[in-house]
Design a protein around this motif. Structure first.
Motif, PDB file in Angstrom:
ATOM      1  N   ARG A   9       0.869  -1.187   0.000  1.00 54.42           N
ATOM      2  CA  ARG A   9       0.000   0.000   0.000  1.00 54.42           C
ATOM      3  C   ARG A   9       0.899   1.229   0.000  1.00 54.42           C
ATOM      4  NH1 ARG A   9      -5.376   1.036   1.689  1.00 54.42           N
ATOM      5  NH2 ARG A   9      -5.660   3.194   2.320  1.00 54.42           N
ATOM      6  N   THR A  10       0.686   2.102  -0.963  1.00 55.67           N
ATOM      7  CA  THR A  10       1.444   3.343  -1.075  1.00 55.67           C
ATOM      8  C   THR A  10       0.508   4.504  -0.764  1.00 55.67           C
ATOM      9  OG1 THR A  10       2.737   2.335  -2.836  1.00 55.67           O
ATOM     10  CG2 THR A  10       2.911   4.712  -2.593  1.00 55.67           C
ATOM     11  N   THR A  11       0.942   5.384   0.137  1.00 59.63           N
ATOM     12  CA  THR A  11       0.128   6.528   0.532  1.00 59.63           C
ATOM     13  C   THR A  11       0.934   7.808   0.393  1.00 59.63           C
ATOM     14  OG1 THR A  11      -0.986   5.127   2.152  1.00 59.63           O
ATOM     15  CG2 THR A  11      -1.289   7.494   2.378  1.00 59.63           C
ATOM     16  N   VAL A  12       0.337   8.807  -0.240  1.00 60.29           N
ATOM     17  CA  VAL A  12       0.943  10.124  -0.389  1.00 60.29           C
ATOM     18  C   VAL A  12      -0.063  11.143   0.121  1.00 60.29           C
ATOM     19  CG1 VAL A  12       1.892  11.791  -2.012  1.00 60.29           C
ATOM     20  CG2 VAL A  12       2.201   9.353  -2.426  1.00 60.29           C
ATOM     21  N   GLY A  13       0.398  12.055   0.979  1.00 61.06           N
ATOM     22  CA  GLY A  13      -0.526  13.021   1.544  1.00 61.06           C
ATOM     23  C   GLY A  13       0.112  14.368   1.803  1.00 61.06           C
ATOM     24  N   ILE A  14      -0.733  15.327   2.117  1.00 60.18           N
ATOM     25  CA  ILE A  14      -0.273  16.663   2.483  1.00 60.18           C
ATOM     26  C   ILE A  14      -0.436  16.777   3.996  1.00 60.18           C
ATOM     27  CG2 ILE A  14      -0.612  19.137   2.163  1.00 60.18           C
ATOM     28  CD1 ILE A  14      -1.956  18.427  -0.539  1.00 60.18           C
ATOM     29  N   LYS A  73      -0.975  17.823   7.809  1.00 60.06           N
ATOM     30  CA  LYS A  73      -1.819  18.780   8.525  1.00 60.06           C
ATOM     31  C   LYS A  73      -3.063  19.221   7.759  1.00 60.06           C
ATOM     32  CE  LYS A  73       1.988  20.573  11.267  1.00 60.06           C
ATOM     33  NZ  LYS A  73       2.710  21.757  11.715  1.00 60.06           N
ATOM     34  N   THR A  74      -3.386  18.556   6.637  1.00 60.90           N
ATOM     35  CA  THR A  74      -4.593  18.905   5.889  1.00 60.90           C
ATOM     36  C   THR A  74      -5.623  17.783   5.912  1.00 60.90           C
ATOM     37  OG1 THR A  74      -3.753  18.039   3.801  1.00 60.90           O
ATOM     38  CG2 THR A  74      -3.296  20.366   4.293  1.00 60.90           C
ATOM     39  N   GLY A  75      -5.180  16.569   6.145  1.00 60.39           N
ATOM     40  CA  GLY A  75      -6.080  15.426   6.101  1.00 60.39           C
ATOM     41  C   GLY A  75      -6.273  14.888   4.697  1.00 60.39           C
ATOM     42  N   LEU A  76      -5.631  15.500   3.700  1.00 62.46           N
ATOM     43  CA  LEU A  76      -5.755  15.046   2.316  1.00 62.46           C
ATOM     44  C   LEU A  76      -4.671  14.018   1.994  1.00 62.46           C
ATOM     45  CD1 LEU A  76      -6.308  18.482   0.575  1.00 62.46           C
ATOM     46  CD2 LEU A  76      -8.029  16.754   1.096  1.00 62.46           C
ATOM     47  N   SER A  77      -5.093  12.892   1.455  1.00 59.14           N
ATOM     48  CA  SER A  77      -4.122  11.862   1.068  1.00 59.14           C
ATOM     49  C   SER A  77      -4.689  10.998  -0.043  1.00 59.14           C
ATOM     50  CB  SER A  77      -3.755  10.988   2.274  1.00 59.14           C
ATOM     51  OG  SER A  77      -4.877  10.260   2.708  1.00 59.14           O
ATOM     52  N   TYR A  78      -3.800  10.306  -0.712  1.00 58.96           N
ATOM     53  CA  TYR A  78      -4.170   9.374  -1.772  1.00 58.96           C
ATOM     54  C   TYR A  78      -3.462   8.066  -1.492  1.00 58.96           C
ATOM     55  CZ  TYR A  78      -4.437   7.060  -6.288  1.00 58.96           C
ATOM     56  OH  TYR A  78      -4.659   6.155  -7.275  1.00 58.96           O
ATOM     57  N   ALA A  79      -4.192   6.957  -1.528  1.00 59.92           N
ATOM     58  CA  ALA A  79      -3.610   5.650  -1.258  1.00 59.92           C
ATOM     59  C   ALA A  79      -3.914   4.708  -2.409  1.00 59.92           C
ATOM     60  CB  ALA A  79      -4.155   5.082   0.035  1.00 59.92           C
ATOM     61  N   GLN A  80      -2.932   3.883  -2.732  1.00 64.10           N
ATOM     62  CA  GLN A  80      -3.096   2.883  -3.785  1.00 64.10           C
ATOM     63  C   GLN A  80      -2.647   1.546  -3.234  1.00 64.10           C
ATOM     64  OE1 GLN A  80      -0.964   3.750  -7.345  1.00 64.10           O
ATOM     65  NE2 GLN A  80      -1.934   2.128  -8.498  1.00 64.10           N
ATOM     66  N   HIS A  81      -3.465   0.514  -3.455  1.00 65.61           N
ATOM     67  CA  HIS A  81      -3.173  -0.814  -2.927  1.00 65.61           C
ATOM     68  C   HIS A  81      -2.855  -1.754  -4.079  1.00 65.61           C
ATOM     69  CE1 HIS A  81      -3.442  -3.676   0.429  1.00 65.61           C
ATOM     70  NE2 HIS A  81      -3.811  -4.536  -0.503  1.00 65.61           N
ATOM     71  N   ALA A  82      -1.692  -2.394  -4.009  1.00 62.07           N
ATOM     72  CA  ALA A  82      -1.298  -3.386  -5.017  1.00 62.07           C
ATOM     73  C   ALA A  82      -1.267  -4.742  -4.342  1.00 62.07           C
ATOM     74  CB  ALA A  82       0.072  -3.042  -5.591  1.00 62.07           C
ATOM     75  N   ARG A  83      -2.185  -5.600  -4.708  1.00 62.12           N
ATOM     76  CA  ARG A  83      -2.253  -6.925  -4.082  1.00 62.12           C
ATOM     77  C   ARG A  83      -1.273  -7.877  -4.749  1.00 62.12           C
ATOM     78  NH1 ARG A  83      -6.720  -7.660  -0.824  1.00 62.12           N
ATOM     79  NH2 ARG A  83      -8.212  -5.985  -0.977  1.00 62.12           N
TER      80      ARG A  83
END
Length: 87
Positions: free
Chosen positions: A44-49, A51-61
């Motif tokens: 699972r890869t997660t990228v976020g900003i 202190k904003t609560g904004l993030s994007y996650a991608q799951h590779a099974r």
């Protein structure tokens, strides 16, 4: 409803070992804004900003061939990061 157990141990800067009641659940690499989680169910890869609560996650099974090979991979990852942390 049952009891759950989850604990995280910091191995080195930016590296955490996550343990559940069934054993090692995952290894996390990265910081607050970007993180890669290597677990039994895949990556699972997660990228976020921060202190904003904004993030994007991608799951590779990914399914390993055998259960014993997964244990050796985990042992190798853990030993690698412990050696980096010591030296």
């Amino acid at each position: 409803m049952g009891f759950n157990f989850r604990k995280s141990f910091k191995i080195a800067p930016g590296v955490k070992l996550n343990v559940s009641k069934k054993g090692i659940s995952s290894v996390s690499l990265g910081g607050k804004s970007a993180r890669v989680n290597l677990g039994k169910k895949g990556t699972r890869t997660t990228v976020g900003i921060p202190k904003t609560g904004l993030s994007y996650a991608q799951h590779a099974r990914s399914k390993p061939k055998t259960k014993s090979s997964v244990h050796w991979i985990w042992i190798g990852i853990i030993v690698f990061f412990i050696l980096i942390w010591i030296f």
